[in-house]
Motif scaffolding. Sequence first.
Motif, PDB file in Angstrom:
ATOM      1  N   HIS A  10       0.796  -1.220   0.000  1.00  0.00           N
ATOM      2  CA  HIS A  10       0.000   0.000   0.000  1.00  0.00           C
ATOM      3  C   HIS A  10       0.828   1.269   0.000  1.00  0.00           C
ATOM      4  CE1 HIS A  10      -3.699  -2.137   0.310  1.00  0.00           C
ATOM      5  NE2 HIS A  10      -3.284  -2.796   1.359  1.00  0.00           N
ATOM      6  N   TYR A  11       2.157   1.153  -0.210  1.00  0.00           N
ATOM      7  CA  TYR A  11       3.005   2.350  -0.137  1.00  0.00           C
ATOM      8  C   TYR A  11       2.567   3.395  -1.151  1.00  0.00           C
ATOM      9  CZ  TYR A  11       7.247   4.999   0.598  1.00  0.00           C
ATOM     10  OH  TYR A  11       8.130   5.976   0.921  1.00  0.00           O
ATOM     11  N   ASN A  12       2.226   2.946  -2.379  1.00  0.00           N
ATOM     12  CA  ASN A  12       1.800   3.903  -3.407  1.00  0.00           C
ATOM     13  C   ASN A  12       0.555   4.647  -2.981  1.00  0.00           C
ATOM     14  OD1 ASN A  12       0.360   1.527  -3.567  1.00  0.00           O
ATOM     15  ND2 ASN A  12      -0.042   1.760  -5.750  1.00  0.00           N
ATOM     16  N   HIS A  13      -0.398   3.942  -2.363  1.00  0.00           N
ATOM     17  CA  HIS A  13      -1.615   4.625  -1.929  1.00  0.00           C
ATOM     18  C   HIS A  13      -1.303   5.680  -0.883  1.00  0.00           C
ATOM     19  CE1 HIS A  13      -3.573   0.661  -3.190  1.00  0.00           C
ATOM     20  NE2 HIS A  13      -3.790   1.545  -4.129  1.00  0.00           N
ATOM     21  N   TRP A  14      -0.380   5.341   0.029  1.00  0.00           N
ATOM     22  CA  TRP A  14      -0.118   6.277   1.118  1.00  0.00           C
ATOM     23  C   TRP A  14       0.558   7.531   0.599  1.00  0.00           C
ATOM     24  CZ3 TRP A  14       1.940   1.954   4.846  1.00  0.00           C
ATOM     25  CH2 TRP A  14       0.834   1.179   5.219  1.00  0.00           C
ATOM     26  N   ILE A  15       1.497   7.358  -0.356  1.00  0.00           N
ATOM     27  CA  ILE A  15       2.135   8.552  -0.926  1.00  0.00           C
ATOM     28  C   ILE A  15       1.093   9.390  -1.668  1.00  0.00           C
ATOM     29  CG2 ILE A  15       3.789   9.348  -2.637  1.00  0.00           C
ATOM     30  CD1 ILE A  15       5.195   8.468  -0.262  1.00  0.00           C
TER      31      ILE A  15
ATOM     32  N   LEU B   4       8.890   7.694  -5.268  1.00  0.00           N
ATOM     33  CA  LEU B   4       7.696   8.180  -4.575  1.00  0.00           C
ATOM     34  C   LEU B   4       8.088   8.942  -3.322  1.00  0.00           C
ATOM     35  CD1 LEU B   4       5.273   5.162  -4.940  1.00  0.00           C
ATOM     36  CD2 LEU B   4       5.010   7.405  -5.888  1.00  0.00           C
ATOM     37  N   THR B  98      -7.517   2.588   2.441  1.00  0.00           N
ATOM     38  CA  THR B  98      -6.635   1.872   1.519  1.00  0.00           C
ATOM     39  C   THR B  98      -6.553   0.394   1.826  1.00  0.00           C
ATOM     40  OG1 THR B  98      -4.721   2.308   2.895  1.00  0.00           O
ATOM     41  CG2 THR B  98      -5.137   3.834   1.087  1.00  0.00           C
TER      42      THR B  98
END
Lengths: 121, 180, 138
Positions: A10-15, B4, B98
């Motif tokens: 979920h790193y992409n979602h958090w960024i 990112l 999420t």
Amino acid sequence: MDLLQAIVAHYNHWIIIFLMVSGLYIVVARGNMIKKLVGLGLFQTSVYLLYLSPGKILGGTPPIISEQHTVYSNPLPHVLILTAIVVGVATLALGLALVVRINEAFGTIEEDEIFAGEEDE
Amino acid sequence: MVLLTLLAAITVGIVRMRNLFAVVVLGGIYSFLMASVMIVLDAVDVAMTEASVGAGISTVLMLAALHLTKTEEAVPTHTPLLPLFVAVATGIVLVFGTFALPSFGVAETPMNMHVAPYYLQNSIPDTSVPNVVTSVLSSYRGFDTLGETTVIFTAGIAVLMLLKGKRELKPGPKRRRIRR
Amino acid sequence: MKLDVIFRVAAKIFIPFMLVFALYVQFHGDFGPGGGFQAGVVAAAMVIFYAIIFGLDAAQRIFPQRLVELMVPAGVAIFAGVGVVSLFLGSEYLDYSRLLHDPVHGQHIGILLVEIGVLVTVAGTMVAIFYSFIGRGR
């Protein structure tokens, strides 16, 4: 181990959420109108990533068909975001034009100073 | 992942910076980083657009607008506590959301199973165009693209209406009152 | 505007390549990354580059304001016109299958025509916006 997996998944979602929230913060908290437009741009680019990142398939290639590849990433979000970027710059130009006109009419682009000037009347 | 994180760092810089010139230049760097992230996400067409539009045209337009206005942002008069609270609360709610989303890079998500395989399989037989993004953009979803072109047309006309012609030199009554 | 000779010479070397790159992106967009939106923006960037180095007047001698403002609606007209032509040839609006004898080739040529329409509108709009911002500052 579970925590590590959750972070990777979920790193992409958090960024994306961080970018979105900071764009929101700039739009709400800052009075300078050009800064507001920059914040709007941040929010917008976070939405681009939100669309693009679920379309990526691990091991896939860009969606240009050729003989050597069989797995392609999802082309549909690319199409939507491609047009969204160009529309985004057109609306940004419209916003900047409005800011320039506001600066000519009021002599400032700070929201607070404009409100203060109106209260004096 | 590294890219990112860099994006997030640049964002912190943009939020904290008060000199608008530096903000615009950081915005250009942000756009190039965003383009690199898009290449990693396999969106080459989008990356190309973002690099030329985000880092090129919008930076130039921002600088032109800064030239016509001021480059320094005023110190805010009220505390940013309420917006900060709103932003953080929104962020927490979104992060909570999420965990229901599919994780990164999985092929069997509803989004990737729905209509995309049809485009990928039929692009060559229908249109003989190997770049699926182009064929979807102008053939399968041509109506969408016509709409987008019309939006750009409208925005261009609106900017021309707002900015063309001579600048009125007589200052209005409001202008003098603020400048006192 | 007097600038360093290095800028002028470098600009003169770069600008033809930028134009060629824009056309490459436009017409190779079927096979590699690219298309009307990107090509339009690159072409507009070329004009903006020229205007920054050589001044607005020199740029407006080559790309006059009237031409640029004409390009903005012309692209939309090309796009919509292709749709109308396909309507007259007996298929649905913006369905390019009947543009040529062969549906697949018709689709291909339709995509090319539509992308040209997009190129014209995007390039015209970007340059027109840039001209109006810079013209305002004088």
